[in-house]
Write a protein that holds these residues in place. Structure first.
Motif: not given
Length: 433
Positions: A250, A308, A310, A335
């Motif tokens: 990322l 976190y 993603t 994603r």
């Protein structure tokens, strides 16, 4: 050498090799780094202090790795809703580098990073040498002694030279001046080429027009930012004679995992991350089950990254890897973020990625386009000629999975984003309105 220097040297050696040690060592390392990161975030960052207090958890409550589940989950959206003075350490003394996500699934996210400062402060007295840098970048794929003479090429939008022998090719050159790209790579003769998966595929399609003697020989290629499918990997290998590796990362934290020669998932950089797979209710999933990828990163003190979300979907592979590296492996499905509404149903981008990425050995690139309220056009760039039975098979799988059969069009080109990422889904009805 004093005792402090000896400790720092041992610390640095462990940091570089933790992914090759038995899991018990990696877990002890991760617990120590987690405790440090949580204590620092609570003390220095107002948002984390507020979140921890609301959750009823204190840094002293983190006694085992499982205690990470007691911490609140953060996200890009959460950080955006708060001003910088709440999400960052106000008194951070070191050098800050500002970065920005591509915004491929929405608005770009700009954030500060300080991991280089932290590592230099922690390991600087014993030297951040070639071994460390090579490990940070490529997970020990390349022999360390080669590092000083490596020739690195990258195809990106913007790129600053970071190595002694470095070639940057803008993504726009592949689109506007494609005839120049292959000769430039041939002349430079890189040892390693780094680019998005879509760009590597388009480069291979371009190079296929040249004779084998005119093509560059590139020993290693690293794909990032997108899932590299088996079909794409085989095609790139066939054209260049290179071994493509897939790196999962990322912009917010850099490289999270990179695969080995077996290509059965990316080995997680466990010296720097804790990776969790959670369901939609934030419950941990066992190895082999797909869910949300949530990461904790140990080394950005200016804006800590703890639990976190993603926005990616993935699975931790079960069992050891045949390469012998004990670090856990992660397979990324795609994603979440892009949606298409077809008729009365809403479909996520990752649903199409999973189906098309695993369904056919002949799909090199694709795009799912909504062309009417209840109609879809599937554009496909195949490796070889599609037969009628191939088209029928794809339509039937779509009907089984999604309840509709798309029109299929075999094309020579599919536009990609300015940054080099593929546009896997698009709503062309909104573009017409």
């Amino acid at each position: 050498m004093n005792s402090s220097s000896v400790f720092q040297k041992i610390d640095c050696m462990l940091w570089m090799r933790i992914h090759r040690l038995p899991q018990v060592f990696a877990q002890r390392w991760q617990l120590r780094e987690l405790q440090r990161a949580v204590a620092y975030a609570y003390k220095e960052v107002p948002l984390y202090r507020k979140l921890f207090d609301k959750q009823g958890v204190a840094p002293s409550d983190v006694r085992t790795l499982d205690d990470v589940r007691r911490l609140p989950i953060t996200s890009k959206q959460l950080f955006r809703r708060h001003p910088l003075e709440e999400t960052t350490a106000a008194a951070f003394p070191g050098k800050i580098v500002w970065k920005e996500t591509s915004g491929s699934t929405g608005e770009p996210f700009r954030f500060p990073s300080s991991y280089v400062h932290y590592l230099m402060r922690r390991f600087g007295p014993v030297g951040i040498g070639a071994r460390t840098i090579a490990f940070m970048a490529w997970g020990n794929i390349l022999p360390v002694e080669m590092f000083q003479r490596l020739r690195i090429a990258e195809i990106r939008v913007h790129c600053e030279p970071r190595f002694k022998h470095f070639l940057h090719i803008p993504v726009s050159d592949l689109r506007k001046r494609p005839e120049t790209v292959v000769p430039r790579l041939k002349e430079f003769a890189p040892d390693l080429l780094n680019a998005h998966a879509t760009i590597l595929v388009e480069l291979a399609r371009l190079a296929h027009r040249f004779s084998p003697e005119e093509r560059p020989h590139i020993p290693y290629m690293i794909s990032h930012g997108e899932v590299l499918t088996r079909t794409q990997r085989n095609y790139i290998r066939e054209v260049f004679g290179a071994e493509p590796y897939n790196r999962y990362g990322l912009e917010e934290v850099g490289s999270v995992a990179i695969d080995c020669e077996n290509h059965t998932g990316g080995h997680i950089h466990e010296e720097s991350f804790i990776v969790e797979i959670l369901d939609e209710a934030d419950r941990p999933l066992p190895e082999g089950e797909t869910g949300r990828i949530v990461i904790t990163y140990f080394y950005n003190d200016v804006m800590p990254i703890i639990r976190y979300d993603t926005g990616d979907q993935g699975v931790v592979a079960s069992g050891p890897c045949a390469c012998g590296v004990p670090a856990r492996r992660i397979l990324v499905d795609g994603r979440k973020g892009g949606f298409l509404t077809i008729g009365s149903r809403r479909f996520n981008n990752v649903e199409f990625e999973v189906l098309l990425g695993r369904m056919s050995d002949n799909i090199l690139r694709y795009q799912v386009a909504k062309v009417a309220p209840d109609a879809v056009l599937l554009r496909i760039i195949p490796v070889d000629r599609f037969r009628e039975e191939d088209l029928a098979f794809v339509r039937e799988r779509f009907r089984e999975e999604f309840g509709f059969a798309p029109e299929i069009k075999i094309v020579d080109d599919i536009a990609y984003a300015a940054g080099g990422k593929g546009r896997f889904i698009t709503d062309e009805t909104s573009e017409k309105s």
